[in-house]
Design a protein around this motif. Sequence first.
Motif, PDB file in Angstrom:
ATOM      1  N   ILE A   1       0.857  -1.175   0.000  1.00  0.00           N
ATOM      2  CA  ILE A   1       0.000   0.000   0.000  1.00  0.00           C
ATOM      3  C   ILE A   1       0.897   1.229   0.000  1.00  0.00           C
ATOM      4  N   GLY A   2       0.920   1.928  -1.116  1.00  0.00           N
ATOM      5  CA  GLY A   2       1.764   3.108  -1.253  1.00  0.00           C
ATOM      6  C   GLY A   2       2.842   2.896  -2.298  1.00  0.00           C
ATOM      7  N   ALA A   3       3.023   3.895  -3.176  1.00  0.00           N
ATOM      8  CA  ALA A   3       4.004   3.782  -4.259  1.00  0.00           C
ATOM      9  C   ALA A   3       5.030   4.896  -4.209  1.00  0.00           C
ATOM     10  N   GLY A   4       5.273   5.442  -2.997  1.00  0.00           N
ATOM     11  CA  GLY A   4       6.396   6.364  -2.839  1.00  0.00           C
ATOM     12  C   GLY A   4       7.694   5.583  -2.838  1.00  0.00           C
ATOM     13  N   ILE A   5       8.757   6.170  -2.352  1.00  0.00           N
ATOM     14  CA  ILE A   5      10.044   5.471  -2.395  1.00  0.00           C
ATOM     15  C   ILE A   5      10.015   4.224  -1.524  1.00  0.00           C
ATOM     16  N   SER A   6       9.269   4.247  -0.416  1.00  0.00           N
ATOM     17  CA  SER A   6       9.168   3.059   0.425  1.00  0.00           C
ATOM     18  C   SER A   6       8.481   1.929  -0.324  1.00  0.00           C
ATOM     19  N   GLY A   7       7.314   2.211  -0.908  1.00  0.00           N
ATOM     20  CA  GLY A   7       6.593   1.181  -1.643  1.00  0.00           C
ATOM     21  C   GLY A   7       7.315   0.736  -2.895  1.00  0.00           C
ATOM     22  N   ALA A   8       7.944   1.673  -3.602  1.00  0.00           N
ATOM     23  CA  ALA A   8       8.666   1.316  -4.825  1.00  0.00           C
ATOM     24  C   ALA A   8       9.868   0.426  -4.514  1.00  0.00           C
TER      25      ALA A   8
ATOM     26  N   THR B   1       1.573  -6.631  -6.024  1.00  0.00           N
ATOM     27  CA  THR B   1       0.577  -5.651  -6.456  1.00  0.00           C
ATOM     28  C   THR B   1       0.702  -4.424  -5.561  1.00  0.00           C
ATOM     29  N   VAL B   2       0.792  -3.248  -6.175  1.00  0.00           N
ATOM     30  CA  VAL B   2       0.920  -2.000  -5.427  1.00  0.00           C
ATOM     31  C   VAL B   2      -0.367  -1.195  -5.587  1.00  0.00           C
ATOM     32  N   TYR B   3      -0.899  -0.715  -4.468  1.00  0.00           N
ATOM     33  CA  TYR B   3      -2.082   0.147  -4.467  1.00  0.00           C
ATOM     34  C   TYR B   3      -1.644   1.563  -4.116  1.00  0.00           C
ATOM     35  N   GLU B   4      -1.985   2.521  -4.979  1.00  0.00           N
ATOM     36  CA  GLU B   4      -1.577   3.910  -4.774  1.00  0.00           C
ATOM     37  C   GLU B   4      -2.739   4.838  -5.118  1.00  0.00           C
ATOM     38  N   GLN B   5      -3.083   5.718  -4.182  1.00  0.00           N
ATOM     39  CA  GLN B   5      -4.229   6.597  -4.400  1.00  0.00           C
ATOM     40  C   GLN B   5      -3.941   7.709  -5.404  1.00  0.00           C
ATOM     41  N   ALA B   6      -2.684   8.090  -5.578  1.00  0.00           N
ATOM     42  CA  ALA B   6      -2.343   9.078  -6.604  1.00  0.00           C
ATOM     43  C   ALA B   6      -2.489   8.442  -7.984  1.00  0.00           C
ATOM     44  N   ASP B   7      -2.597   9.278  -9.013  1.00  0.00           N
ATOM     45  CA  ASP B   7      -2.794   8.748 -10.357  1.00  0.00           C
ATOM     46  C   ASP B   7      -1.497   8.552 -11.130  1.00  0.00           C
TER      47      ASP B   7
ATOM     48  N   GLY C   1       7.502  -3.178 -14.557  1.00  0.00           N
ATOM     49  CA  GLY C   1       7.081  -4.573 -14.529  1.00  0.00           C
ATOM     50  C   GLY C   1       6.199  -4.943 -13.352  1.00  0.00           C
ATOM     51  N   ILE C   2       5.898  -3.980 -12.472  1.00  0.00           N
ATOM     52  CA  ILE C   2       5.078  -4.236 -11.287  1.00  0.00           C
ATOM     53  C   ILE C   2       3.620  -3.876 -11.589  1.00  0.00           C
ATOM     54  N   ASP C   3       2.698  -4.653 -11.051  1.00  0.00           N
ATOM     55  CA  ASP C   3       1.273  -4.349 -11.178  1.00  0.00           C
ATOM     56  C   ASP C   3       0.925  -3.240 -10.188  1.00  0.00           C
ATOM     57  N   VAL C   4       0.829  -2.005 -10.689  1.00  0.00           N
ATOM     58  CA  VAL C   4       0.512  -0.853  -9.844  1.00  0.00           C
ATOM     59  C   VAL C   4      -0.910  -0.403 -10.151  1.00  0.00           C
ATOM     60  N   ARG C   5      -1.734  -0.333  -9.129  1.00  0.00           N
ATOM     61  CA  ARG C   5      -3.118   0.127  -9.284  1.00  0.00           C
ATOM     62  C   ARG C   5      -3.162   1.620  -8.936  1.00  0.00           C
ATOM     63  N   TRP C   6      -2.891   2.446  -9.946  1.00  0.00           N
ATOM     64  CA  TRP C   6      -2.896   3.890  -9.725  1.00  0.00           C
ATOM     65  C   TRP C   6      -4.311   4.376  -9.471  1.00  0.00           C
ATOM     66  N   GLY C   7      -4.430   5.428  -8.653  1.00  0.00           N
ATOM     67  CA  GLY C   7      -5.729   6.006  -8.360  1.00  0.00           C
ATOM     68  C   GLY C   7      -6.635   5.070  -7.592  1.00  0.00           C
TER      69      GLY C   7
END
Length: 606
Positions: free
Chosen positions: A248-255, A269-275, A381-387
């Motif tokens: 949960i989160g795609a900042g530097i920690s999540g990335a 799978t990464v979930y990120e509320q930003a788009d 290559g990561i499944d990121v769920r933006w927004g």
Amino acid sequence: MRLPPRPDLSWKEDGTPVNERVGDIYYSVEDGLEETRAIFLKACGLPERWQGRDSFTVAELGFGTGLNFLALWQLWRKARGDQGWLHFVSFEGFPLDVGDAEQALSVWPELGELVRELIAKWPDRAKGVHQVVWPDERLTLTLHLGLIEETLPQAQFKADAWFLDGFSPAKNEAMWDEGLWPQIAARSSPGAVAATFTVAGAVRRGLTAAGFAVTKQPGHGRKRERLEAIFLGEADARPHGQNRIAIIGAGISGASLARVLSDRGASVTVYEQADGPAQGTSGNPIGLLMPRLDAGDTAQARFLVEAYNAARALYRGYAGVEDTEVVQRPKDEQEARRIEKVLADPPLGLEDLEALPGGGLLHKRAMMFRPARLLPALLEGIDVRWGSEAEIDPAARSVNGEVYDAIVLATGWHMETMIPALRLKGRAGQVEFSEVDVDAPPSAMASGHYALASGRERVWGATYRDHEGDVPAILEADRETNAASLAALNPYWRQSVAAAQVRSRAGVRATSPDRLPIIGAMPDVEMILKSHAGLRTGIAVPEETAIVSGLYLAGGYGSRGFTFGPWAARLISALIHDDPLPTQLAALPLVNPARQILRDLKRRLI
């Protein structure tokens, strides 16, 4: 001395390296590689014993030139199959410099490609744990640098095989001390095989007393006999590696988590509320990676150096990253005294640190990066769920209805809303930036604040103030503070930004009460309040604290997210997969997410 000492190295005419401190050779040029294959690889039942295993761990006492590791790697390439991961955990008190290692290994042409791979990632000379990962090889090297009596008790892993390859027991007694055998047994899986060239009586008796069945076997070459030993200990409950992981989160920690876990073979799978990437606190135009160096040789000081080296190792070669030097001047008398102590007993070598005339440090191998390029590269290559808002059900271990083997919260200061007992605080930080007409090479200055230049971009700041609410405001007072700090730093480009358009950006950092990160399993707050209630009145309580199974936290990084993110990712990955820890055991209490809850209980605050 905080730096691990170099070996007293000399070379024979035939190219054999000799450690004059113990009066012994590292290997025989005539048949050293074949000796490794016979005494260690074959004796430990390799490659047969790793067939069909999800992971296999080989531990070694005495890394030396890395020859045993390379021979094992070569065998792994030939016989690893389509699955499985190989871990190599080694201990070295007197590490070779990279140039000496390269010279020592040059006598083995058949290992040439692997030698180049190892030399390119040769660990830095610093006490502590250094971890190197080759994802395509499904191979991890975890190297503990320091005296064996200090490093082995601080290591956590379970070995399936041991290469006992210190110098001769008669010449290097510390590596064969009787106190090490119980430590080796405690870090051995049932059925683990230990192999060594020596048949010394003290070694046989020590292994036997520690629970190994020891036998003499025919030796190799001039060595008439050698030892093999099988550990007879009882099996313990070890978790299986978990493959489906949500972050949960795609900042530097999540990335960082996504990259490390994916490289380890997990489905992420990464979930990120930003788009899109680099829109939150991790999104400044340019960032700086430089070490925080404490004056003493403490667990915290070593962990901080480990984190810096882990970040450099992960970022190296990625888009948006460039090497730079940092001129660090002390911001006050207290910091000046600390820097003097650091220089008197440095934790990093001259290739990293240098004293500046007039006081201060020159950090020679720092990094600058553009988050807008680095974060997408880490997430490739990561499944990121933006927004995507993430609704977590801890009991079901699910996110938005999808069930995972593990979930990692890397939500920065938003973690506070889910677990108030962590007592995270939001600290707003504002930077100023502009684009000028003159190109400049990467350069950085720091003294409490920083000033960065790369190409035509200039960034300076940052402020540090309490924050509550959602989006931090851009404050004119902060712009004035940053302008004053820029004047004090006085970089050569200061006048050029006076005529340029200056823009501002603010983000919120999450800080813990003790300013150290929060990394590890999520604490079960309600259970801890019950099981450890005795802390309020001084009654004995359990050492371990309850956790929420399958949930992990990675945050509280303050202004050092790009430093702590990769180290945290390595630690979380090790915890999830039951891999060798990438740090010393003494570092775990420093970052334990439950630590503030226990402190508050002792102080009767909860």
